[in-house]
Design a protein around this motif. Structure first.
Motif, PDB file in Angstrom:
ATOM      1  N   VAL A   6       0.847  -1.202   0.000  1.00 39.14           N
ATOM      2  CA  VAL A   6       0.000   0.000   0.000  1.00 39.14           C
ATOM      3  C   VAL A   6       0.879   1.248   0.000  1.00 39.14           C
ATOM      4  O   VAL A   6       0.629   2.199  -0.760  1.00 39.14           O
ATOM      5  CB  VAL A   6      -0.965  -0.004   1.213  1.00 39.14           C
ATOM      6  N   ALA A   7       1.937   1.223   0.815  1.00 39.84           N
ATOM      7  CA  ALA A   7       2.836   2.388   0.890  1.00 39.84           C
ATOM      8  C   ALA A   7       3.469   2.659  -0.471  1.00 39.84           C
ATOM      9  O   ALA A   7       3.586   3.818  -0.892  1.00 39.84           O
ATOM     10  CB  ALA A   7       3.917   2.145   1.946  1.00 39.84           C
ATOM     11  N   ARG A   8       3.856   1.568  -1.150  1.00 41.31           N
ATOM     12  CA  ARG A   8       4.492   1.723  -2.465  1.00 41.31           C
ATOM     13  C   ARG A   8       3.565   2.422  -3.453  1.00 41.31           C
ATOM     14  O   ARG A   8       4.005   3.211  -4.281  1.00 41.31           O
ATOM     15  CB  ARG A   8       4.839   0.335  -3.007  1.00 41.31           C
ATOM     16  N   SER A   9       2.259   2.145  -3.335  1.00 42.18           N
ATOM     17  CA  SER A   9       1.322   2.763  -4.276  1.00 42.18           C
ATOM     18  C   SER A   9       1.218   4.265  -4.032  1.00 42.18           C
ATOM     19  O   SER A   9       0.823   5.027  -4.910  1.00 42.18           O
ATOM     20  CB  SER A   9      -0.060   2.103  -4.162  1.00 42.18           C
ATOM     21  N   LEU A  10       1.573   4.685  -2.813  1.00 43.83           N
ATOM     22  CA  LEU A  10       1.493   6.111  -2.483  1.00 43.83           C
ATOM     23  C   LEU A  10       2.841   6.817  -2.596  1.00 43.83           C
ATOM     24  O   LEU A  10       2.914   7.980  -2.983  1.00 43.83           O
ATOM     25  CB  LEU A  10       0.994   6.285  -1.037  1.00 43.83           C
ATOM     26  N   LEU A  11       3.887   6.083  -2.235  1.00 45.97           N
ATOM     27  CA  LEU A  11       5.194   6.729  -2.069  1.00 45.97           C
ATOM     28  C   LEU A  11       6.258   6.214  -3.025  1.00 45.97           C
ATOM     29  O   LEU A  11       7.385   6.704  -3.012  1.00 45.97           O
ATOM     30  CB  LEU A  11       5.698   6.489  -0.626  1.00 45.97           C
ATOM     31  N   GLY A  12       5.945   5.190  -3.797  1.00 43.38           N
ATOM     32  CA  GLY A  12       6.955   4.564  -4.648  1.00 43.38           C
ATOM     33  C   GLY A  12       7.872   3.684  -3.815  1.00 43.38           C
ATOM     34  O   GLY A  12       7.675   3.546  -2.608  1.00 43.38           O
ATOM     35  N   LYS A  13       8.897   3.115  -4.433  1.00 44.01           N
ATOM     36  CA  LYS A  13       9.783   2.190  -3.708  1.00 44.01           C
ATOM     37  C   LYS A  13      10.756   2.915  -2.792  1.00 44.01           C
ATOM     38  O   LYS A  13      11.198   3.994  -3.119  1.00 44.01           O
ATOM     39  CB  LYS A  13      10.578   1.352  -4.692  1.00 44.01           C
TER      40      LYS A  13
END
Ligand SMILES: Cc1cc2nc3c(=O)[nH]c(=O)nc-3n(C[C@H](O)[C@H](O)[C@H](O)COP(=O)(O)OP(=O)(O)OC[C@H]3O[C@@H](n4cnc5c(N)ncnc54)[C@H](O)[C@@H]3O)c2cc1C
Length: 379
Positions: A372-379
């Motif tokens: 979920v974090a990746r979808s908001l913040l990228g890798k």
């Protein structure tokens, strides 16, 4: 073909099946650490396995929600180890073969999975590679018309009964995700070994094992899809697994609320029923409120899945949310049973111990948050 209006009838038939063929024996199965092989045949005979498999491969071609409902109802009745078993067969493995398998593979395996003649396990995890699946070491090396497979897997559900193992292995050891492939391994092949049943804190009736592969010769035609595309297939099929875990969570939440609502109306302390005390009322009301929110999110994801639009991010959010809620709710409800909640003969205790692993398998909840974090913040 099953029609949509049959959904509730199908549910009540299955509830009757659980009451007749599972409830009287489940405690014994927990002691044995195993669901008997005969139950798989009974599930098959009664049409409760892989119900979404198309008719030409022996199934009913039912909408996915029928199949998902079976794991929900099983968990609701407090038989989560069986829900994991059915889910492994119908929700995890069957979609891989349906969506990626060759015509021959579909004909060879699906009809027998529908009847219960073939029980399946999916083997990804290794001692040193769980969340970090790319680090697996099990290797498949092509030799003429076979792959030679060597390695081992751990924590494999349905391991004892498995006739077919859907195995993730490296076909290009130098590469990470791009060097993985998936094989359909007949468990009777020479070199396939089954270890002891692992002792767990819950899911006692589930046969969770280590599996060993010692120079196993798997025919090339048992490669699922294309070589080195395994990781892509896993990403494609993981939403269904996480949806299934979420259905189990929902069932377990409902079952725990039902059990507790009944108990607090029968148990007295200080001259009144527990159900008359404000704390009890608030705890149960709060559980119901969270259950309703979880059910709405779950239904939204089922609808998206049926429209082939459920994203990895959405299902990760669902799996994380609903299994966290399950953990909180069963813990708080068990408290209302007092000491009896800690006794194995009270089924709420089983809801409690079986809930814990829901936040770990199918991708841990930390990994779900990472997605979920990746979808908001990228890798
Ligand atoms: C009862 C049971 C049944 C299972 N059935 C199967 C099965 O049928 N088939 C199968 O293949 N596997 C199965 N599993 C394995 C399961 O999927 C793994 O246990 C799970 O993916 C976690 O892997 P791990 O145990 O190696 O933990 P690890 O990957 O070692 O993780 C340890 C901790 O570190 C955290 N962590 C790891 N990476 C990160 C990160 N990048 N960021 C933040 N935190 C991180 C994890 O969330 C966890 O809290 C089963 C497990 C259990 C317990």
């Amino acid at each position: 073909m099953i029609q949509d209006q049959d959904y509730e009838l199908f549910r009540s038939n299955f509830q009757r099946f659980l009451a007749e063929h599972v409830a009287p024996y489940y405690e014994q199965w927990e002691e044995d650490g195993l669901i008997p092989r005969e139950l798989w045949y009974k599930l098959g005979e009664n049409g409760f396995l892989c119900v979404d498999v198309p008719e030409q491969y022996g199934g009913y071609g039912a909408p996915v929600k029928y199949s998902l409902m079976l794991v929900q109802e099983t968990a609701r009745a407090g038989f989560t180890a069986l829900a994991v078993a059915i889910g492994g067969q119908s929700e995890l493995v069957s979609p891989y073969i349906q969506n990626i398998g060759s015509e021959q593979q579909k004909h060879d395996w699906l009809p027998k999975m529908v009847t219960g003649e073939v029980v399946v396990a999916i083997a990804m995890t290794e001692a040193n590679a769980g969340s970090d699946l790319q680090a697996i070491r099990t290797q498949a090396v092509r030799q003429d018309d076979h792959y030679i497979i060597n390695g081992s897997k751990t924590f494999i559900s349905n391991g004892r009964h498995a006739d077919l193992i859907v195995l993730v292995a490296k076909t290009d050891a130098a590469k990470g995700a791009k060097g993985m492939s998936i094989f359909l391994v007949d468990a009777t092949l020479q070199g396939v070994g089954k270890g002891r049943s692992l002792k767990k804190i819950g899911l006692h009736a589930q046969d969770t094992l280590e599996l060993f592969f010692d120079h196993v010769e798997v025919p090339v035609n048992q490669l699922l899809g294309e070589e080195n595309q395994g990781f892509t297939y896993l990403m494609q099929e993981l939403p269904r697994e996480r949806l299934s875990i979420s259905m189990m969570a929902m069932g377990s939440i409902q079952g725990a609320i039902e059990l507790t609502a009944q108990y607090v109306q029968e148990r007295k302390a200080f001259g009144q029923y527990l159900s008359q005390m404000q704390n009890t009322r608030f705890v149960i009301a709060q559980a119901e409120i969270k259950a309703k929110a979880a059910a709405a999110f779950l239904q939204q994801c089922i609808n998206l899945y049926q429209q082939q639009q459920l994203s990895i991010t959405d299902v990760a959010a669902l799996k994380c949310f609903i299994t966290d809620v399950q953990g909180e709710i069963v813990d708080q409800l068990l408290q209302l049973f007092g000491g009896y909640g800690y006794m194995q003969e009270y089924p709420i205790s089983r809801f409690y111990v079986d809930a814990r692993v829901q936040r770990i398998y199918g991708g841990s909840n930390e990994i779900m948050k990472e997605i979920v974090a990746r979808s908001l913040l990228g890798k």
